[in-house]
Design a protein around this motif. Sequence first.
Motif, short mmCIF file in Angstrom:
data_model
loop_
_atom_site.label_atom_id
_atom_site.label_comp_id
_atom_site.label_asym_id
_atom_site.label_seq_id
_atom_site.Cartn_x
_atom_site.Cartn_y
_atom_site.Cartn_z
N UNK A 65 -23.85 -22.05 22.92
CA UNK A 65 -24.43 -23.32 23.34
C UNK A 65 -25.84 -23.49 22.79
N UNK A 66 -26.63 -22.44 22.92
CA UNK A 66 -28.02 -22.57 22.48
C UNK A 66 -28.09 -22.76 20.96
N UNK A 123 -21.65 -32.12 25.31
CA UNK A 123 -20.38 -32.48 25.91
C UNK A 123 -19.27 -31.51 25.52
N UNK A 124 -19.44 -30.87 24.39
CA UNK A 124 -18.38 -30.03 23.86
C UNK A 124 -18.14 -28.83 24.76
N UNK A 125 -16.84 -28.57 25.09
CA UNK A 125 -16.50 -27.40 25.87
C UNK A 125 -15.91 -26.32 24.97
N UNK A 139 -13.60 -31.52 23.70
CA UNK A 139 -13.93 -31.53 25.12
C UNK A 139 -13.38 -30.25 25.75
N UNK A 140 -13.81 -29.98 26.98
CA UNK A 140 -13.45 -28.73 27.65
C UNK A 140 -11.95 -28.54 27.80
N UNK A 141 -11.18 -29.66 27.98
CA UNK A 141 -9.73 -29.52 28.14
C UNK A 141 -9.01 -29.49 26.79
#
Lengths: 293, 361
Positions: B251-252, B260-262, B352-354
């Motif tokens: 993430x960093x 927003x990206x999972x 996205x996360x899903x």
Amino acid sequence: MQKQAIFQSKLLPYALVAPQLAIVLIFFYWPALQAVIQSFLLQDAFGLSTTFVWFDNYIELFRDPAYFEAIVRTFFFSFAIAISSLSFALLLAVMADKPLRGSMLYRTLLIWPYAVAPPVVGVLWIFMLHPSLGVVSRYLRAAGVDWNPLLDGNQAAALIILAAAWKQISYNFLFFLAGLQAIPRSVFEAAAIDGARPMRRFWTVTFPLLSPTIFFLLVVNIVYAFFDTFGIIDTMTRGGPGTSTVTLVYKVYSDGLLGGNLGSSAAQSVILMIMVIVLTGIQFRFVERKVTY
Amino acid sequence: MANVTLRNVRKTYTGGFEAIKGVNVDVADGQFCVLVGPSGCGKSTLLRMVAGLETVTGGEIDIGGRVVNQIEPADRDIAMVFQNYALYPHMSVYNNMAYGLRNRGMAEAEIKTRVEEAARVLELSAMLERKPRQLSGGQRQRVAMGRAIVRQPKVFLFDEPLSNLDAKLRISMRVEIRKLQRRLNVTSIYVTHDQLEAMTLADILVVMNGGQVEQVGNPLAIYEKPATTFVASFIGAPPMNLMSTRPDEIKSQLGGSATDAGIVGIRPEDFAITDQTPAGGVALPLTVEAIERVGAETFVYGSRQHEDQRVAATPGELPPGEIIVRIPGTEAPAIGAKIRVAAVRQKLHLFSGDGRTRIEA
Ligand SMILES: Nc1ncnc2c1ncn2[C@@H]1O[C@H](COP(=O)(O)OP(=O)(O)OP(=O)(O)O)[C@@H](O)[C@H]1O
Ligand SMILES: [Mg+2]
């Protein structure tokens, strides 16, 4: 590759097949041999003396117009039974081959008649078609048909053919169904896409692909009609009226056991045996060649 | 000449199983459309509905501007090549090809011309009198093709026509089919579960999963911009590496724009072994677990040091924590070595996360 069992002892394989051989010899070959011997003998009217007469029994048979009639009748019955039973069974099998609900039940029900013994089949049909007792007879007469198979030879013959064919439908149905299911579904689908309507599809694809099965069943059915219809004839008509339902097998029985002419009866048996051997030979030849298309 | 349009097509089998859950596809005239997806996703069902071999329980199938839902297979002007070829075993090669023409009442002379022309194209001229059982698998396949082309239909349908052939023949037949289709310019729908076949044949690729369309489009566009993680892992071999962005490490690195990206996905060939960290890209420390050398390239299987970094399982996904890196040539780090791989920002695929939505960075 050939499958071959290896035995330690040379005698063991013979010992293993001995019981089977014994049964075949005692119950098949011994009576057959007896029949052959008997067919060369002539007994006097009281059964007190027998003489060796060579082929006299056979010669007499072939001079007897009744025997000739029985041959023609038997062939007619056989083909009538085989053709009607085969075509009806094929129709049923084609219908049962669709993935419909309840098709398992339908199939099971269709297989049942095969478990019914021939004499019982005869009795069942008598119950339905007996001129005075039969359920169906009443409707037939109400419909204006002069139904009396006990007096009318043609009707009696039709009755025998009907009952014998009915019994064989299950057997044929099973083979046809198996044959149909061995054809990949996609072949029929390809034919449907290729523009063949159901009837044409049946005659150009289904029927030719079933031809090995049809041929096999034709032979089996003819053999059945020759021999296994005895029980049906005996319970339904006893060969009557007159001799209108006397087939070769029934004649062996009626001449020998009822008429007391053992020599002639034995000669007839021998002729029948030869016929079976020929039929079976034809069948083996074709089955081995795996007929076909 | 015809286009094929599927409008919200549905199929529920007797027994209640819903095999196709609303499919919309538009195949333009002369296009080669490939349906691809894992086993059981409904590809054959959909194709058979277009052929008329399965009833349509919802929506519309339109061939050349005519809704064919209620029309018999024979009258849809389509031809189909089956996986098992479905040749008529009792007919000669010639008659196999002529059968469909005879059923339509064509004159024998015209039939002869067409069959001989097809046989010439497919190199079957010497075998016209043989029965299917006297042919090799590849020859049978060509007879099946011939049966389809003599009819000169509006649409060709193929259900995994090459899956019974050996690998080499498959590739050459693949090329043949494509050439033939280009030349005849007949709209085609082709079913396969082989993503390589799909990529190489398709003008328009339909990726299916569980009775639904995941993505439709040009194969390269799909490869470059997969719409879901399912497509990302299904198209491309070896499959795309998919990682959760939850761990702070990734993430960093991604920075603010990708909050927003999972899930982040990186194709094996987009990794490079390097100590640098590209700006906005991703770098990962790996332990080399296995090496596969296939000649022109080498696959490095590495495990990530953090075991908890997992994304929900989708078909084609890697075992926990495993990353595949593809490097050109045969030079590769030793097994057990600790390496660092990185991918630049432009090569990242963000979801996205899903996993159902692609996020453009
Ligand atoms: N006649 C049927 N009745 C009920 N369910 C069926 C029937 N035919 C197929 N199905 C189901 O529909 C689903 C889709 O089947 P289909 O044959 O279309 O899959 P597919 O994508 O072609 O798979 P494969 O790649 O293995 O050929 C499967 O889950 C299958 O079990
Ligand atoms: Mg399939």
